[in-house]
Design an enzyme around this catalytic site. Structure first.
Site, PDB file in Angstrom:
ATOM      1  N   SER A   1      -9.987  37.725   5.345  1.00  0.00           N
ATOM      2  CA  SER A   1      -8.740  37.763   6.109  1.00  0.00           C
ATOM      3  C   SER A   1      -8.061  39.111   5.902  1.00  0.00           C
ATOM      4  O   SER A   1      -7.855  39.536   4.758  1.00  0.00           O
ATOM      5  CB  SER A   1      -7.832  36.628   5.625  1.00  0.00           C
ATOM      6  OG  SER A   1      -6.624  36.653   6.315  1.00  0.00           O
TER       7      SER A   1
ATOM      8  N   CYS B   1       5.329  22.800  -1.951  1.00  0.00           N
ATOM      9  CA  CYS B   1       6.244  21.886  -1.294  1.00  0.00           C
ATOM     10  C   CYS B   1       5.503  21.167  -0.165  1.00  0.00           C
ATOM     11  O   CYS B   1       5.241  21.738   0.879  1.00  0.00           O
ATOM     12  CB  CYS B   1       7.419  22.675  -0.735  1.00  0.00           C
ATOM     13  SG  CYS B   1       8.904  21.715  -0.719  1.00  0.00           S
TER      14      CYS B   1
ATOM     15  N   GLN C   1      -9.735  36.116  -1.112  1.00  0.00           N
ATOM     16  CA  GLN C   1      -9.037  36.840  -2.186  1.00  0.00           C
ATOM     17  C   GLN C   1      -9.870  37.956  -2.800  1.00  0.00           C
ATOM     18  O   GLN C   1      -9.360  38.708  -3.641  1.00  0.00           O
ATOM     19  CB  GLN C   1      -8.609  35.844  -3.289  1.00  0.00           C
ATOM     20  CG  GLN C   1      -7.556  34.849  -2.844  1.00  0.00           C
ATOM     21  CD  GLN C   1      -6.188  35.476  -2.600  1.00  0.00           C
ATOM     22  OE1 GLN C   1      -5.868  36.563  -3.096  1.00  0.00           O
ATOM     23  NE2 GLN C   1      -5.354  34.803  -1.824  1.00  0.00           N
TER      24      GLN C   1
ATOM     25  N   ASN D   1      -7.335  31.571  -5.421  1.00  0.00           N
ATOM     26  CA  ASN D   1      -6.102  32.261  -5.036  1.00  0.00           C
ATOM     27  C   ASN D   1      -4.944  32.022  -5.999  1.00  0.00           C
ATOM     28  O   ASN D   1      -4.015  32.806  -6.054  1.00  0.00           O
ATOM     29  CB  ASN D   1      -5.689  31.867  -3.617  1.00  0.00           C
ATOM     30  CG  ASN D   1      -5.754  30.382  -3.383  1.00  0.00           C
ATOM     31  OD1 ASN D   1      -6.814  29.756  -3.530  1.00  0.00           O
ATOM     32  ND2 ASN D   1      -4.631  29.782  -3.041  1.00  0.00           N
TER      33      ASN D   1
ATOM     34  N   HIS E   1      -5.000  40.279   6.274  1.00  0.00           N
ATOM     35  CA  HIS E   1      -3.663  40.482   5.689  1.00  0.00           C
ATOM     36  C   HIS E   1      -3.651  40.442   4.168  1.00  0.00           C
ATOM     37  O   HIS E   1      -2.631  40.729   3.546  1.00  0.00           O
ATOM     38  CB  HIS E   1      -2.647  39.492   6.280  1.00  0.00           C
ATOM     39  CG  HIS E   1      -2.731  38.089   5.803  1.00  0.00           C
ATOM     40  ND1 HIS E   1      -1.877  37.593   4.837  1.00  0.00           N
ATOM     41  CD2 HIS E   1      -3.542  37.069   6.144  1.00  0.00           C
ATOM     42  CE1 HIS E   1      -2.163  36.314   4.625  1.00  0.00           C
ATOM     43  NE2 HIS E   1      -3.175  35.970   5.408  1.00  0.00           N
TER      44      HIS E   1
ATOM     45  N   GLY F   1      -8.289  33.790   7.755  1.00  0.00           N
ATOM     46  CA  GLY F   1      -9.086  33.105   6.737  1.00  0.00           C
ATOM     47  C   GLY F   1      -9.260  31.626   7.035  1.00  0.00           C
ATOM     48  O   GLY F   1     -10.349  31.064   6.852  1.00  0.00           O
ATOM     49  N   THR F   2      -8.218  30.984   7.518  1.00  0.00           N
ATOM     50  CA  THR F   2      -8.285  29.550   7.797  1.00  0.00           C
ATOM     51  C   THR F   2      -9.333  29.271   8.872  1.00  0.00           C
ATOM     52  O   THR F   2     -10.173  28.381   8.721  1.00  0.00           O
ATOM     53  CB  THR F   2      -6.907  29.033   8.254  1.00  0.00           C
ATOM     54  OG1 THR F   2      -5.967  29.316   7.210  1.00  0.00           O
ATOM     55  CG2 THR F   2      -6.922  27.551   8.549  1.00  0.00           C
TER      56      THR F   2
ATOM     57  N   THR G   1     -10.373  36.527  24.649  1.00  0.00           N
ATOM     58  CA  THR G   1     -10.223  37.985  24.690  1.00  0.00           C
ATOM     59  C   THR G   1      -9.860  38.487  23.295  1.00  0.00           C
ATOM     60  O   THR G   1      -8.954  37.948  22.653  1.00  0.00           O
ATOM     61  CB  THR G   1      -9.124  38.364  25.707  1.00  0.00           C
ATOM     62  OG1 THR G   1      -9.525  37.833  26.967  1.00  0.00           O
ATOM     63  CG2 THR G   1      -8.929  39.866  25.799  1.00  0.00           C
TER      64      THR G   1
HETATM   65  N1  PLP Z   1      -8.549  30.989   1.601  1.00  0.00           N
HETATM   66  C1  PLP Z   1      -7.899  31.505   0.551  1.00  0.00           C
HETATM   67  C2  PLP Z   1      -8.564  31.539  -0.787  1.00  0.00           C
HETATM   68  C3  PLP Z   1      -6.608  32.015   0.710  1.00  0.00           C
HETATM   69  O1  PLP Z   1      -5.957  32.530  -0.322  1.00  0.00           O
HETATM   70  C4  PLP Z   1      -6.007  31.962   2.001  1.00  0.00           C
HETATM   71  C5  PLP Z   1      -4.616  32.436   2.219  1.00  0.00           C
HETATM   72  O2  PLP Z   1      -3.753  32.300   1.383  1.00  0.00           O
HETATM   73  C6  PLP Z   1      -6.739  31.422   3.065  1.00  0.00           C
HETATM   74  C7  PLP Z   1      -8.010  30.942   2.827  1.00  0.00           C
HETATM   75  C8  PLP Z   1      -6.171  31.368   4.453  1.00  0.00           C
HETATM   76  O3  PLP Z   1      -6.139  32.651   5.036  1.00  0.00           O
HETATM   77  P1  PLP Z   1      -5.216  32.958   6.328  1.00  0.00           P
HETATM   78  O4  PLP Z   1      -3.820  33.030   5.826  1.00  0.00           O
HETATM   79  O5  PLP Z   1      -5.697  34.286   6.819  1.00  0.00           O
HETATM   80  O6  PLP Z   1      -5.452  31.864   7.296  1.00  0.00           O
END
Ligand code: PLP
Length: 390
Positions: free
Chosen positions: A199, A325, A179, A151, A201, A71-72, A237
């Protein structure tokens, strides 16, 4: 001790079906998808099959999906890719103050490189106003990035309305759908989005793999430079096993979405109702109905969130709080503070995010345990002493 996992917004346990689909691609089907012989073509075929599955979740074409590392990366790619590619048109980006740091921090970086960013406020329930979006668009605006659902508080944003405004004004529109992808229905044509992040996971797939939907025709520069993978947009790759796992998770999520939503909403609403009834000085954060099916976010006044988490952990519950944190200082969540929640109340927030394995019994047990924890913590809390409460 039985552990009850109530933190599905952080990550989800991978499904066995997903693991099984992935395993052959670590060993027997190990090929590099860029090679011409059997193993390579086998890997390439698996990637393309996964691409079609991921695309079908959002009603996109396979050619509009680029696999990423998560996601990032998808958020960074969408925002920086569109910003750099359209620099000649303008240097203004619109986003919201409650985005994930994967959006906020790339925007901050771009600000240092000459871009201007408008961070829109939200109302007390976490909603971005489409009117605010409309008012903020300038001649130089090249991109609007507003998350599909938050999130932390689970609020679902008015993406369709914002998409219409963006389309009308000819501005690219990105939504962080990390999300919502695989959790609630998404149709990129209906929502008028040009770019969308996901994402694996978060939907019972593997970590370290994600996707960016890029509508055909969007002007964007590549994220990684090297080979020709991912239609020359993201060299390196391919993570074949990860991509296959994402495809499987996406297919399962799409098939089961309707039933899972129907199952989760009553569990969520019961948790919210009974926590608010059983414990005084509590309030719901986020929108009561425009809300992710599994999200509960409650502020418990005169208690520290971290202490609640530790006490819940002792009882076997995994949850999350409204503090983050950062460099060893406990900061109140930027989402809750943007919604106008005072810092001391934000610190006492509890996020519970439900998922596939959670049952009515889990909810019963949680509701049995939480009031006692809050009572004990309040009895020790200097905050309640000062105010003479409860
Ligand atoms: N964007 C949102 C709204 C998220 O909740 C998250 C992960 O918590 C991310 C982006 C980042 O995703 P990733 O952990 O796959 O980099």
């Amino acid at each position: 001790m039985k552990r009850i996992y109530l933190d599905h917004a952080a990550t989800t346990p991978m499904r066995y079906e997903v693991l099984e689909a992935m395993l052959p691609y670590f060993r027997e089907k190990f090929g590099n998808a860029s090679t011409v012989y059997f193993y390579g073509q086998e890997a390439k075929g698996a990637i393309n099959a996964a691409r079609a599955k991921v695309a079908s979740v959002i009603n996109a074409a396979s050619s509009e999906i680029v696999f990423t590392s998560g996601g990032t990366e998808s958020d960074n790619f969408a925002i920086s890719g569109v910003a750099w590619a359209n620099q000649k048109r303008g240097n203004h980006i619109i986003t919201s103050s409650i985005e994930h740091h994967a959006v906020l921090n790339i925007c901050k970086f771009l600000e240092k490189r000459g871009f201007e960013v408008t961070y829109l406020p939200v109302d007390s329930q976490g909603l971005v106003s489409p009117e605010d979006v409309k008012r903020s668009i300038r001649e130089e605006t090249v991109l609007i990035s507003i998350m599909h659902a938050n999130n932390e508080v689970g609020t679902i944003e008015p993406i369709e309305e914002i998409g219409e405004i963006a389309k009308e004004r000819g501005v690219y529109f990105h939504t962080d759908s990390v999300q919502t992808f695989g959790h609630i229905p998404i149709d990129v044509a209906k929502l008028n989005v040009d770019l969308l992040s996901a994402s694996a996971h978060k939907l019972y797939g593997p970590k370290g793999v994600g996707a960016l939907y890029i509508r055909n025709g969007v002007k964007i520069v590549p994220f990684l430079y090297g080979g020709d993978q991912e239609n020359k947009r993201r060299a390196s790759t391919e993570n074949v096993a990860g991509i296959v796992g994402f495809g499987k998770a996406a297919q399962l999520a799409l098939n089961e979405m309707e039933d899972e939503i129907k199952r989760l909403i009553p569990l969520r609403d019961r948790l919210i109702k009974e926590i608010l009834e059983k414990i005084n000085y509590t309030r719901l954060n986020g929108h009561p109905t425009k809300r992710l099916p599994g999200n509960v976010n409650i502020s418990v006044e005169f208690v520290e969130g971290e202490s609640m988490l530790l006490q819940l952990d002792i009882k076997g519950f995994c949850a999350s709080s409204g503090s983050a944190c950062t460099s060893s200082i406990l900061e109140p969540s930027h989402v809750l503070t943007a919604m106008g929640i005072p810092a001391e109340v934000a610190h006492g927030s509890l996020r519970l995010t439900l998922g596939r394995d959670n049952t009515t019994e889990d909810i019963d047990y949680f509701l049995e345990v939480l009031p006692g924890i809050v009572e004990r913590l309040r009895a020790m809390s200097p905050l309640s002493f000062q105010k003479g409460i409860p």
